[in-house]
Design a protein around this motif. Structure first.
Motif, PDB file in Angstrom:
ATOM      1  N   ALA A 138     -11.923 -10.514  37.704  1.00 20.61           N
ATOM      2  CA  ALA A 138     -12.296 -10.679  39.113  1.00 20.61           C
ATOM      3  C   ALA A 138     -11.847  -9.461  39.908  1.00 20.61           C
ATOM      4  N   ALA A 139     -12.577  -9.167  40.961  1.00 19.22           N
ATOM      5  CA  ALA A 139     -12.254  -8.025  41.811  1.00 19.22           C
ATOM      6  C   ALA A 139     -10.881  -8.213  42.454  1.00 19.22           C
ATOM      7  N   ASN A 140     -10.097  -7.145  42.423  1.00 16.87           N
ATOM      8  CA  ASN A 140      -8.753  -7.169  43.006  1.00 16.87           C
ATOM      9  C   ASN A 140      -8.398  -5.750  43.411  1.00 16.87           C
ATOM     10  N   PRO A 141      -8.631  -5.376  44.659  1.00 13.17           N
ATOM     11  CA  PRO A 141      -8.398  -3.989  45.091  1.00 13.17           C
ATOM     12  C   PRO A 141      -6.968  -3.536  44.825  1.00 13.17           C
ATOM     13  N   LEU A 142      -6.835  -2.269  44.464  1.00 11.86           N
ATOM     14  CA  LEU A 142      -5.548  -1.682  44.134  1.00 11.86           C
ATOM     15  C   LEU A 142      -4.651  -1.592  45.362  1.00 11.86           C
ATOM     16  N   GLN A 143      -3.396  -1.965  45.161  1.00  8.50           N
ATOM     17  CA  GLN A 143      -2.373  -1.780  46.182  1.00  8.50           C
ATOM     18  C   GLN A 143      -1.538  -0.548  45.824  1.00  8.50           C
ATOM     19  N   PRO A 144      -0.996   0.158  46.795  1.00 12.66           N
ATOM     20  CA  PRO A 144      -0.226   1.378  46.492  1.00 12.66           C
ATOM     21  C   PRO A 144       0.908   1.111  45.504  1.00 12.66           C
ATOM     22  N   VAL A 145       1.055   2.017  44.546  1.00 16.79           N
ATOM     23  CA  VAL A 145       2.134   1.961  43.563  1.00 16.79           C
ATOM     24  C   VAL A 145       3.159   3.017  43.948  1.00 16.79           C
ATOM     25  N   ASN A 146       4.312   2.576  44.406  1.00 14.52           N
ATOM     26  CA  ASN A 146       5.327   3.500  44.915  1.00 14.52           C
ATOM     27  C   ASN A 146       6.587   3.487  44.071  1.00 14.52           C
ATOM     28  N   LEU A 147       6.425   3.430  42.755  1.00 13.43           N
ATOM     29  CA  LEU A 147       7.581   3.440  41.867  1.00 13.43           C
ATOM     30  C   LEU A 147       8.127   4.848  41.711  1.00 13.43           C
ATOM     31  N   ARG A 148       9.429   4.947  41.591  1.00 14.90           N
ATOM     32  CA  ARG A 148      10.088   6.221  41.303  1.00 14.90           C
ATOM     33  C   ARG A 148      10.689   6.120  39.898  1.00 14.90           C
ATOM     34  N   ILE A 149      10.197   6.921  39.003  1.00 15.78           N
ATOM     35  CA  ILE A 149      10.676   6.905  37.623  1.00 15.78           C
ATOM     36  C   ILE A 149      11.510   8.155  37.388  1.00 15.78           C
ATOM     37  N   PRO A 150      12.835   8.031  37.213  1.00 22.26           N
ATOM     38  CA  PRO A 150      13.652   9.221  36.935  1.00 22.26           C
ATOM     39  C   PRO A 150      13.397   9.726  35.520  1.00 22.26           C
ATOM     40  N   ALA A 151      13.219  11.020  35.394  1.00 25.21           N
ATOM     41  CA  ALA A 151      12.912  11.586  34.079  1.00 25.21           C
ATOM     42  C   ALA A 151      14.149  11.699  33.205  1.00 25.21           C
ATOM     43  N   GLY A 152      15.337  11.745  33.820  1.00 29.28           N
ATOM     44  CA  GLY A 152      16.556  11.878  33.034  1.00 29.28           C
ATOM     45  C   GLY A 152      16.724  13.290  32.507  1.00 29.28           C
ATOM     46  N   LEU A 153      17.537  13.438  31.461  1.00 31.03           N
ATOM     47  CA  LEU A 153      17.789  14.753  30.877  1.00 31.03           C
ATOM     48  C   LEU A 153      16.616  15.171  30.009  1.00 31.03           C
ATOM     49  N   PRO A 154      16.197  16.436  30.084  1.00 31.53           N
ATOM     50  CA  PRO A 154      15.119  16.889  29.207  1.00 31.53           C
ATOM     51  C   PRO A 154      15.433  16.676  27.727  1.00 31.53           C
ATOM     52  N   SER A 155      16.701  16.843  27.354  1.00 34.01           N
ATOM     53  CA  SER A 155      17.062  16.694  25.939  1.00 34.01           C
ATOM     54  C   SER A 155      16.844  15.276  25.432  1.00 34.01           C
ATOM     55  N   SER A 156      16.843  14.298  26.322  1.00 34.44           N
ATOM     56  CA  SER A 156      16.651  12.910  25.868  1.00 34.44           C
ATOM     57  C   SER A 156      15.232  12.657  25.380  1.00 34.44           C
ATOM     58  N   LEU A 157      14.298  13.548  25.720  1.00 35.39           N
ATOM     59  CA  LEU A 157      12.934  13.402  25.196  1.00 35.39           C
ATOM     60  C   LEU A 157      12.922  13.413  23.677  1.00 35.39           C
ATOM     61  N   LEU A 158      13.842  14.190  23.093  1.00 32.05           N
ATOM     62  CA  LEU A 158      13.875  14.330  21.645  1.00 32.05           C
ATOM     63  C   LEU A 158      14.288  13.038  20.958  1.00 32.05           C
ATOM     64  N   GLU A 159      14.851  12.116  21.706  1.00 30.11           N
ATOM     65  CA  GLU A 159      15.267  10.839  21.144  1.00 30.11           C
ATOM     66  C   GLU A 159      14.304   9.719  21.497  1.00 30.11           C
ATOM     67  N   ARG A 160      13.533   9.906  22.584  1.00 28.06           N
ATOM     68  CA  ARG A 160      12.699   8.805  23.057  1.00 28.06           C
ATOM     69  C   ARG A 160      11.262   8.857  22.555  1.00 28.06           C
ATOM     70  N   ARG A 161      10.720  10.069  22.365  1.00 29.51           N
ATOM     71  CA  ARG A 161       9.296  10.164  22.062  1.00 29.51           C
ATOM     72  C   ARG A 161       9.036   9.962  20.574  1.00 29.51           C
ATOM     73  N   PRO A 162       8.198   8.986  20.214  1.00 25.55           N
ATOM     74  CA  PRO A 162       7.933   8.729  18.793  1.00 25.55           C
ATOM     75  C   PRO A 162       7.157   9.844  18.119  1.00 25.55           C
ATOM     76  N   ASP A 163       6.310  10.588  18.858  1.00 21.69           N
ATOM     77  CA  ASP A 163       5.570  11.664  18.219  1.00 21.69           C
ATOM     78  C   ASP A 163       6.507  12.801  17.809  1.00 21.69           C
ATOM     79  N   ILE A 164       7.567  13.041  18.579  1.00 24.94           N
ATOM     80  CA  ILE A 164       8.558  14.054  18.201  1.00 24.94           C
ATOM     81  C   ILE A 164       9.335  13.579  16.973  1.00 24.94           C
ATOM     82  N   ALA A 165       9.663  12.304  16.933  1.00 23.60           N
ATOM     83  CA  ALA A 165      10.354  11.753  15.760  1.00 23.60           C
ATOM     84  C   ALA A 165       9.483  11.883  14.518  1.00 23.60           C
TER      85      ALA A 165
END
Length: 502
Positions: free
Chosen positions: A283-310
């Motif tokens: 059913a139609a449901n118009p989008l409401q603004p998404v105002n989430l703030r996602i902290p990226a954290g330390l760049p080095s933590s990408l090496l532990e979180r991303r499955p493609d890097i693993a």
């Protein structure tokens, strides 16, 4: 004779000691996970306070991400419909089913590789009918060779003595490949979750665009009635009526274009859920603004979180182990074989104690094989294994660079979109005022109808652009979480505060 016997015993002892020392000796290079350069912080991320050197770090050793707990990160959007769609997708998406099957295949291959660590044992039973030629019995050609039937019941055993780690390195490579398949499965799962969220928000954005067009059509229908009334009174020419009719028809046509795009988006979402388009509708449901703030954290933590890097890191580990396999081919291999059982000329005497028999060593060939010359085959295989490892190292480093770029791209998108959305809201408000003023002035006869048309077009474009920016903001938020590797299960929904990883 005694000296000869002592020398033979000494040689046998040396040979046995050599076998024990070399057993399980790995020839693979010592594997160390490559270091990659990681910045202290993401360039595009807004931070309230600088990170300390201890928090930031400059170099980070890669760690496989399979031990990292990934939660239902999409719940941070606090949307029950999205939660339901994500659940459906994980239950029925066929790409995910295929990825799970590939993981099962990798685990089965790992089991096959590990079987070489153990002896193989088999058993057999059956008769053999044999006729001996007269010549083998030193008889004339006219002689009759003897015929006999032998019954056998025996058990065979075979075991490769892993002298130089060929088997162990093969198992290590299989273990790494299995872990790589697990990481790739999580990568497919994360991509599916993000695709569902993106398609869902895209669908709702199109609903919002349709709502904007419906509002514009209502206003233009009212404007057409007003113009028609003025034309009937003779206050204006037919040209204004034609222009009003054209603007109304254009708005309706543009609304149909958005409806067509919505249908296509809905069909794409249905396929992600493992359904045919005929089985799914929203059913139609118009989008409401998404105002989430996602902290990226330390760049080095990408090496532990991303499955493609693993997955890329585990591919390197497998390639390193295969170097040891190819090196082992330059050295002798020892295979221990033996059979034991019963053998008799008649079935009734087969299991008597006097019918027992055994054989130690292969029926043909030798137990210890020493390679001498192969025309460069083993040397070529070793060069190939080393080149594959170098390729996997380069692929890993490139994957890390791509990961950093994707995070920076989405951080910059969100940073700019935040200001752009605020500015576009001002444009929507100003164009709306201009539209009302133009209509009022036209009613009073102060401006021509072209001024009204220009104001309406500007207002419509501003409202549609504002809706599209909201959709881009939602998509960028999903893309950022995807670029960070997911893992927001413990985060709580919010609209303005930062969501922190725990």
């Amino acid at each position: 004779m005694k000296v000869f016997a002592m020398n033979r015993m000494l040689l046998g002892s040396v040979w046995l000691a050599t076998m024990l020392v070399t057993a399980g000796c790995s020839l693979a290079p010592t594997y160390e996970k490559p270091d990659v350069s990681a910045p202290q912080a993401f360039k595009e991320e807004k931070v309230s306070a600088p990170l300390s050197p201890a928090e930031a770090g400059n170099w980070k050793t890669a760690e496989p991400s399979e031990d990292f707990t990934r939660g239902e990160w999409w719940r941070v959007f606090n949307d029950t419909t999205l939660n339901h769609l994500e659940s459906q997708a994980q239950d029925a998406n066929q790409n995910l089913v295929a990825a799970a099957a590939r993981l099962k295949e990798a685990r089965a291959l790992n089991q096959s590789a590990r079987s070489a660590l153990f002896p193989t044992v088999d058993a057999g039973f059956g008769p053999t009918r044999q006729r001996v030629s007269p010549a083998s019995q030193f008889q004339s050609d006219s002689g009759q060779g003897a015929s006999q039937t032998l019954w056998r019941a025996q058990t065979g055993i075979s075991y490769e003595f892993d002298m130089f780690g060929r088997v162990a390195n093969t198992v290590d490579a299989a273990d790494a490949e299995t872990q790589r398949s697990e990481a790739l499965f999580h990568s497919v799962l994360l991509a599916l979750q993000a695709d569902v969220a993106q398609n869902y928000f895209a669908l709702r954005e199109l609903d919002a665009e349709i709502e904007v067009y419906n509002h514009a059509i209502e206003l233009r229908e009212q404007a057409l009635k007003l113009v028609q009334q003025q034309y009937a009174l003779g206050d204006i020419s037919e040209l204004d009526v034609a222009r009003a009719e054209s603007e109304l028809a254009t708005a309706r046509s543009d609304a149909m274009t958005v409806q067509r795009l919505r249908a296509t988006s809905e069909h794409s979402l249905a396929v992600l859920l493992g359904k045919t388009p005929a089985e799914f509708s929203m059913a139609a449901n118009p989008l409401q603004p998404v105002n989430l703030r996602i902290p990226a954290g330390l760049p080095s933590s990408l090496l532990e979180r991303r499955p493609d890097i693993a997955a890329a890191e585990r591919s390197m580990a497998a390639a390193n182990a295969r170097i040891g396999v190819t090196k082992a081919a330059f050295f002798p291999s020892l295979t221990l074989t033996g059979t034991a059982g019963f053998e008799s000329g008649s079935l009734s005497n087969l299991f008597k104690w006097s019918s027992r028999t055994f054989l130690l060593g292969p029926l043909a060939g030798t137990a210890l094989d020493l390679p001498i010359f192969d025309g460069g085959l083993r040397k070529g295989n070793l060069a190939k294994a080393r080149a594959e490892y170098e390729e996997d190292v380069a692929n890993y480093r490139q994957q890390v660079l791509v990961a950093f770029r994707e995070v920076e791209d989405n951080l910059s998108d969100l940073r700019v979109l935040e200001d752009q959305t605020r500015t576009q809201s001002q444009a929507v408000e100003a164009s709306g005022r201009a539209e009302k003023v133009a209509r009022a002035q036209y009613t009073e006869g102060d401006v021509i109808y072209l001024s009204v048309i220009d104001a309406e077009r500007t207002a419509l474009q501003s409202r549609r652009a504002a809706v599209q920016l909201q959709g881009a903001q939602a998509a960028a938020t999903v893309n950022l979480i995807r670029a960070l590797g997911g893992g927001w299960g413990n985060a709580k929904p919010a609209t303005s505060q930062a969501i922190t990883q725990r």
